[in-house]
Scaffold this active site. Structure first.
Site, PDB file in Angstrom:
ATOM      1  N   LYS A  26       0.821  -1.267   0.103  1.00 49.04           N
ATOM      2  CA  LYS A  26      -0.081  -0.047   0.003  1.00 49.04           C
ATOM      3  C   LYS A  26       0.853   1.237  -0.061  1.00 49.04           C
ATOM      4  CE  LYS A  26      -3.688  -2.532   2.076  1.00 49.04           C
ATOM      5  NZ  LYS A  26      -4.848  -2.726   3.190  1.00 49.04           N
ATOM      6  N   GLN A  31      -5.233  -2.101   9.246  1.00 41.46           N
ATOM      7  CA  GLN A  31      -5.122  -3.329   8.646  1.00 41.46           C
ATOM      8  C   GLN A  31      -5.845  -4.361   9.138  1.00 41.46           C
ATOM      9  OE1 GLN A  31      -3.726  -3.632   5.398  1.00 41.46           O
ATOM     10  NE2 GLN A  31      -4.173  -5.944   5.493  1.00 41.46           N
ATOM     11  N   ASP A  33     -10.890   2.785   3.401  1.00 42.91           N
ATOM     12  CA  ASP A  33     -11.633   1.547   3.151  1.00 42.91           C
ATOM     13  C   ASP A  33     -12.814   1.350   2.952  1.00 42.91           C
ATOM     14  OD1 ASP A  33      -9.435  -0.573   3.014  1.00 42.91           O
ATOM     15  OD2 ASP A  33      -9.543  -0.827   5.292  1.00 42.91           O
TER      16      ASP A  33
HETATM   17  N1  LIG Z   1      -7.908  -2.660   6.177  1.00 46.05           N
HETATM   18  C1  LIG Z   1      -8.120  -3.783   5.191  1.00 46.05           C
HETATM   19  N2  LIG Z   1      -7.614  -4.886   5.510  1.00 46.05           N
HETATM   20  C2  LIG Z   1      -7.647  -6.061   4.857  1.00 46.05           C
HETATM   21  C3  LIG Z   1      -8.222  -5.755   3.468  1.00 46.05           C
HETATM   22  C4  LIG Z   1      -8.702  -4.570   3.206  1.00 46.05           C
HETATM   23  O1  LIG Z   1      -9.280  -4.257   1.853  1.00 46.05           O
HETATM   24  N3  LIG Z   1      -8.686  -3.494   4.136  1.00 46.05           N
HETATM   25  N4  LIG Z   1      -7.800  -6.906   2.499  1.00 46.05           N
HETATM   26  C5  LIG Z   1      -7.275  -7.951   2.648  1.00 46.05           C
HETATM   27  C6  LIG Z   1      -5.941  -7.997   2.438  1.00 46.05           C
HETATM   28  N5  LIG Z   1      -5.446  -6.977   1.323  1.00 46.05           N
HETATM   29  C7  LIG Z   1      -5.599  -5.662   1.671  1.00 46.05           C
HETATM   30  O2  LIG Z   1      -5.391  -5.273   2.766  1.00 46.05           O
HETATM   31  C8  LIG Z   1      -5.057  -7.110   0.177  1.00 46.05           C
HETATM   32  C9  LIG Z   1      -4.808  -8.491  -0.240  1.00 46.05           C
HETATM   33  C10 LIG Z   1      -3.972  -8.820  -1.393  1.00 46.05           C
HETATM   34  C11 LIG Z   1      -3.228  -7.896  -1.993  1.00 46.05           C
HETATM   35  C12 LIG Z   1      -2.368  -8.193  -3.137  1.00 46.05           C
HETATM   36  O3  LIG Z   1      -2.154  -7.261  -3.854  1.00 46.05           O
HETATM   37  N6  LIG Z   1      -1.951  -9.233  -3.444  1.00 46.05           N
HETATM   38  C13 LIG Z   1      -1.104  -9.758  -4.461  1.00 46.05           C
HETATM   39  C14 LIG Z   1      -0.278 -11.200  -3.862  1.00 46.05           C
HETATM   40  C15 LIG Z   1       0.587 -10.418  -2.944  1.00 46.05           C
HETATM   41  C16 LIG Z   1       1.500 -11.275  -2.283  1.00 46.05           C
HETATM   42  O4  LIG Z   1       2.366 -12.101  -2.979  1.00 46.05           O
HETATM   43  O5  LIG Z   1       1.651 -11.573  -1.019  1.00 46.05           O
HETATM   44  C17 LIG Z   1      -1.846 -10.345  -5.636  1.00 46.05           C
HETATM   45  O6  LIG Z   1      -2.988 -10.707  -5.391  1.00 46.05           O
HETATM   46  O7  LIG Z   1      -1.116 -10.302  -6.771  1.00 46.05           O
HETATM   47  C18 LIG Z   1      -3.186  -6.560  -1.459  1.00 46.05           C
HETATM   48  C19 LIG Z   1      -3.970  -6.229  -0.717  1.00 46.05           C
HETATM   49  C20 LIG Z   1      -7.454  -8.407   4.384  1.00 46.05           C
HETATM   50  N7  LIG Z   1      -7.189  -7.273   5.023  1.00 46.05           N
END
Ligand SMILES: Nc1nc2c(c(=O)[nH]1)N[C@@H](CN(C=O)c1ccc(C(=O)N[C@@H](CCC(=O)O)C(=O)O)cc1)CN2
Length: 297
Positions: free
Chosen positions: A54, A98, A121
């Site tokens: 982020k 988070q 969010d």
């Molecule tokens: N406050 C929040 N917490 C969480 C959220 C949210 O929207 N707000 N969602 C999820 C986790 N999340 C954001 O926080 C999130 C998950 C995955 C990715 C991402 O870019 N994933 C990559 C792979 C990353 C890796 O290799 O580890 C992908 O899909 O290509 C971004 C954000 C729970 N918590």
């Protein structure tokens, strides 16, 4: 049939380029540079990686970044104090806490304490309430990032949800709870079924779906035999599978890779909805700054 790819990585890159231009326009117009803050409690490596991502996005588009990191044993009062601090900080345009928070923290109380105008969010009860109330004429409200990411990813691949039967798996707060409210807006006009662990016959729902949004966090839950040929499948959930030989844990999505042989479009995981979620987060911050400046995108 081999499904076409809903490329979240490339689409998120394009969105961030547009956002960088909007940030430049704000700053050139004499407005303060917008800032995104994050609150991370504990040392979960997955959450820490998401938060790093982020801040990377935030820097790429020219936002200021503020990071708050508390230990896993931080008290409710300590987390609330950080929330109060960010609510009062003029350098913070929007922020996220988070999730998940450690079990001893009351997550609902923390989300409710966030200033709704800084809720990047879109998970504050006021903003979720506005999302539900505002079914027909969008007012300025931050929208939850993952549901918006799913819709934006489809729209930017010219895929229309009008009249489509969408089946969502998972009732979590970041995806399942709000995606129906968004997708059933008149401008989108999908029909949405929200399934969850109490659903009696999930495969029966999946087999009639035009679009599946899998956000359960159960590895390979969606199997090819349960997908209607030509359906669109979005893989949102993620599980970490430990390596038996002690190597790096592997990320596994909710969708069995063999579904690509049945679906017409599929979002990869990683590389699909995840990067889009992050792009829509910084989008919420830019929109909040534009709204404060009296500019509507
Ligand atoms: N406050 C929040 N917490 C969480 C959220 C949210 O929207 N707000 N969602 C999820 C986790 N999340 C954001 O926080 C999130 C998950 C995955 C990715 C991402 O870019 N994933 C990559 C792979 C990353 C890796 O290799 O580890 C992908 O899909 O290509 C971004 C954000 C729970 N918590």
């Amino acid at each position: 049939m081999t499904a076409q790819i809903l490329d979240g990585k490339a689409t998120a890159k394009a969105i961030k380029q547009e956002l960088a231009e909007r940030v430049t326009r704000l700053v050139d117009a004499g407005r303060p540079r917008p800032g995104l803050a994050t609150v991370l409690v504990g040392d979960d490596p997955g959450s820490a990686a998401y938060v790093r991502g982020k801040h990377r996005d935030s820097e790429q588009i020219g936002l200021n970044s503020i990071q708050k990191h508390l230990p896993a044993d931080a008290t409710q009062e300590e987390v609330e104090a950080v929330v109060d601090e960010l609510n009062a900080d003029p350098a913070c345009t929007g922020y996220i806490v988070q999730l998940p928070l450690p079990k001893h923290i009351d997550t609902d109380a923390i989300l409710e304490r966030i200033d709704p105008a800084k809720d990047a969010d879109g998970l504050h009860p006021t903003n979720l309430g506005r999302l539900v109330l505002n079914a027909y004429s969008p007012i300025h409200t931050p929208l939850p990032c993952t549901p918006r990411a799913v819709i934006e990813l489809l729209m930017r691949h010219d895929l229309d949800l009008k009249g489509k039967d969408v089946v969502v798996i998972g009732r979590g707060v970041t995806v399942g709870r709000s995606i129906g409210a968004l997708m059933t807006r008149r401008a989108i006009n999908a029909t949405v079924t929200l399934t969850h662990t109490g659903t009696t016959d999930l495969p029966a729902h999946l087999r009639r779906a035009d679009v599946i949004v899998a956000a359960a966090g159960v590895a390979h839950l969606v199997r090819p035999e349960d997908v209607k040929p030509g359906a669109i499948v979005l893989d949102v959930g993620v599980s970490r599978q430990e390596d038996a030989e002690g190597g790096k844990a592997k990320l596994v999505g909710d969708v069995d890779p063999a579904v690509a042989e049945v679906a017409s479009w599929i979002s990869p995981n990683p590389g699909g909805v995840g990067p889009m979620t992050r792009a829509l987060l910084v989008n919420n911050v830019v929109e909040a700054a534009e709204h404060a400046a009296g500019i509507e995108a």
